[in-house]
Every structure is written in C-alpha cells, then in structure tokens.
Design a protein around this motif. Structure first.
Motif, short mmCIF file in Angstrom:
data_model
loop_
_atom_site.label_atom_id
_atom_site.label_comp_id
_atom_site.label_asym_id
_atom_site.label_seq_id
_atom_site.Cartn_x
_atom_site.Cartn_y
_atom_site.Cartn_z
N CYS A 160 0.77 -1.22 0.16
CA CYS A 160 0.03 0.04 -0.01
C CYS A 160 0.88 1.31 -0.23
O CYS A 160 1.87 1.44 0.85
CB CYS A 160 -0.98 -0.21 1.23
SG CYS A 160 -1.75 1.41 1.35
N VAL A 206 -6.83 -2.08 4.35
CA VAL A 206 -6.71 -1.31 5.65
C VAL A 206 -7.18 0.14 5.73
O VAL A 206 -7.87 0.54 6.37
CB VAL A 206 -5.36 -1.38 6.26
CG1 VAL A 206 -5.24 -0.94 7.57
CG2 VAL A 206 -4.72 -2.73 6.22
N CYS A 207 -6.77 0.76 4.48
CA CYS A 207 -6.91 2.24 4.48
C CYS A 207 -7.46 2.56 3.07
O CYS A 207 -7.55 3.97 2.89
CB CYS A 207 -5.44 2.83 4.64
SG CYS A 207 -4.54 2.78 3.39
N CYS A 265 -6.04 -0.92 -1.06
CA CYS A 265 -5.64 -1.64 0.52
C CYS A 265 -6.98 -1.97 1.16
O CYS A 265 -7.77 -1.13 1.29
CB CYS A 265 -4.61 -0.57 0.93
SG CYS A 265 -4.28 -0.89 2.91
N GLY A 313 -6.13 2.72 0.42
CA GLY A 313 -4.90 3.43 -0.56
C GLY A 313 -4.67 2.59 -1.91
O GLY A 313 -5.06 1.52 -1.77
N CYS A 333 -0.14 3.04 3.65
CA CYS A 333 0.11 2.55 4.92
C CYS A 333 1.06 1.39 5.02
O CYS A 333 1.57 1.00 5.99
CB CYS A 333 -1.27 2.04 5.64
SG CYS A 333 -1.81 0.61 5.18
ZN ZN Z 1 -3.22 1.04 3.30
#
Ligand code: ZN
Ligand code: AP5
Length: 216
Positions: A130, A152-153, A150, A155, A133
């Motif tokens: 990513c 998680v975020c 991503c 991205g 992050c």
């Molecule tokens: Zn990320």
C-alpha cells in the motif's frame, strides 16, 4: 523479547514481524521500511539509500548501523524489538554484538526463515504494497478484497521498485553471498531457531511462537 528475523528476501519476515511484534507489544524495526520512509520523504538518507536499493545492493554498513543504534535506544524499544532485515552481513552482526554489549542487552533468539528459492521469486514478483500505509499483499497468496486497493486504508497498491525480476535476482545473490553466512554465525552462538517458512502465514506464526515459547 529481543528478536532478529533472518532470511532471504520474500521469506515472509515483514509479514510475520507485524504479528509477532504486536503479540509481544514491542516495535517492529525494519531497516528496509526505515529506508523506504526516508525515500518517500525525500531526505538525504533516502536519496543515498535509493542508489543501493534500486540495484538490489546493501546500503553502507556505517549508515545502516547508526540508524539501528538510534532506533533501539528509543523508549519504545527498551523492553524489546523485532528486528527485520538487520544484521545482513558479518560486519553488521559483529558491530551489532558490540552495540548490544555496550548497552548490557542481549538477543533472545534469531529466527531463520527457510523457503525454497523458486517460491521466493514467486512471492516477490507478486507482492504489492500500500502506497499509503505500507500493508503488504500478494496478487495470488494474499489478495486484497478489491484488486489494487488496500483493505486497511483504501490506499493504492503498488509494486516495490526492487521487486522487478532482475533486481530480485540480484537481491537473492547478495543474500547468498553476504547474509546467508550469518546462519552459521548465530548457530555457533546458540541463538538460531530455524523456521519452515514455506507454509501458510498462520502456520509460520505458530512455528515462531512455538520456537520462542510464546502462546498462540
Ligand atoms: Zn493501506
Ligand atoms: P528489505 O525491505 O529488508 O527487503 P528484504 O530483506 O529483501 O525482504 P523483503 O521485504 O523483500 O521480504 P520479507 O521477507 O519481508 O517478505 P514479506 O513478508 O514482504 O530491504 C530492501 C533493501 O533495503 C535491501 O535490498 C537493501 O538495499 C536495503 N537494506 C535493508 N536492510 C539493510 C541492511 N541491514 N544493510 C544494508 N542495506 C539494507 O513477504 C513477501 C511476499 O510473500 C508478500 O507478498 C507476502 O504477502 C507473501 N507471503 C508472506 N508470507 C507468506 C506465506 N507464508 N505464504 C504465502 N505468501 C506469503
């Protein structure tokens, strides 16, 4: 818990360091990640490191060692660390021993990640990270829920510059010549714990925890 993760590029050190560091509540210290952060921030250290990283070569020892010395002296690392990607040659290992001795600290264990070379090449060339992050994925083995994004975020996922196949081959050569001799170095000191890292991510985590006496 003062752990060193030793193993070839693509053996899963970064993937596992994240879990193990969280488990023991110690920082994950990756020299490669620190260099990449400097690189993205455009610092002089980042510019210097880039010349070496893009070639798959090692950044000079003095630069790397003083960076590690600073990092292990930070308050969050005083109770332990998971060191990923350092030491990477005999000079760094000897200097690191001196660094720890001066600080009256000692290594708990060196986890040695074993993975056959064809698997390493497949893992590295399929890795995506990513941009925002730094989370790591693999196009086949650990795909994100939405391709290129991503989990998680949100991205954008990109390929590391040094994960192009020609640079991967160079990094594996450097590993064989410079880093692999550390297996014997730490074996002689009674610190080495070999880990079969050619298994699922969860099975490798279990093997590491078993080797260091932690709970799964
Ligand atoms: Zn990320
Ligand atoms: P660095 O960032 O340290 O790279 P490396 O050692 O080459 O290791 P990698 O990050 O490539 O692999 P990894 O073992 O962490 O694998 P990962 O978990 O990502 O170093 C980069 C450069 O910085 C060096 O070339 C050098 O120039 C410089 N540098 C750094 N430290 C230095 C030092 N001490 N001295 C001098 N220079 C230094 O996993 C790889 C892929 O496989 C991922 O896609 C992942 O999703 C997948 N995967 C992981 N585990 C599994 C599994 N069990 N099954 C299936 N897939 C898996």
């Amino acid at each position: 818990m003062q752990l060193v993760f030793l193993g070839p590029p693509g053996s899963g050190k970064g993937t596992q360091a994240k879990f193990i560091a969280e488990h023991f509540q110690v920082p994950h210290i990756s020299t490669g990640d620190i260099f990449r952060r400097h690189l993205s921030e455009g610092t002089p250290l980042g510019q210097l490191a880039r010349q070496y990283m893009d070639q798959g070569a090692l950044v000079p020892d003095d630069v790397t060692e003083s960076m590690v010395a600073d990092r292990i002296d930070q308050p969050d690392a005083l109770d332990g660390f998971v060191l990923d990607g350092f030491p990477r040659n005999r000079a760094q290992a000897e200097d690191f021993d001196g660094m720890l001795r001066e600080r009256h600290r000692r290594l708990t264990r060196v986890l040695y990640f074993q993975v056959p070379e064809p698997v390493l090449i497949q893992r590295l060339t399929g890795r995506r990270v990513c941009r925002q992050c730094g989370a790591t994925y693999h196009v086949i083995f650990q795909p994100p829920r939405i391709p290129g994004v991503c989990d998680v975020c949100g991205g954008e996922l990109i390929q590391r510059r040094d994960d192009q196949e020609d640079t991967v081959v160079k990094r594996l050569d450097v590993y064989r010549d410079e880093t692999a001799p550390l297996v014997e170095y730490y074996e002689e000191r009674g610190l080495l714990a070999p880990i079969n890292a050619d298994q699922s991510v969860e099975a490798v985590t279990g093997a590491i925890l078993a080797a260091i006496g932690g709970q799964v």
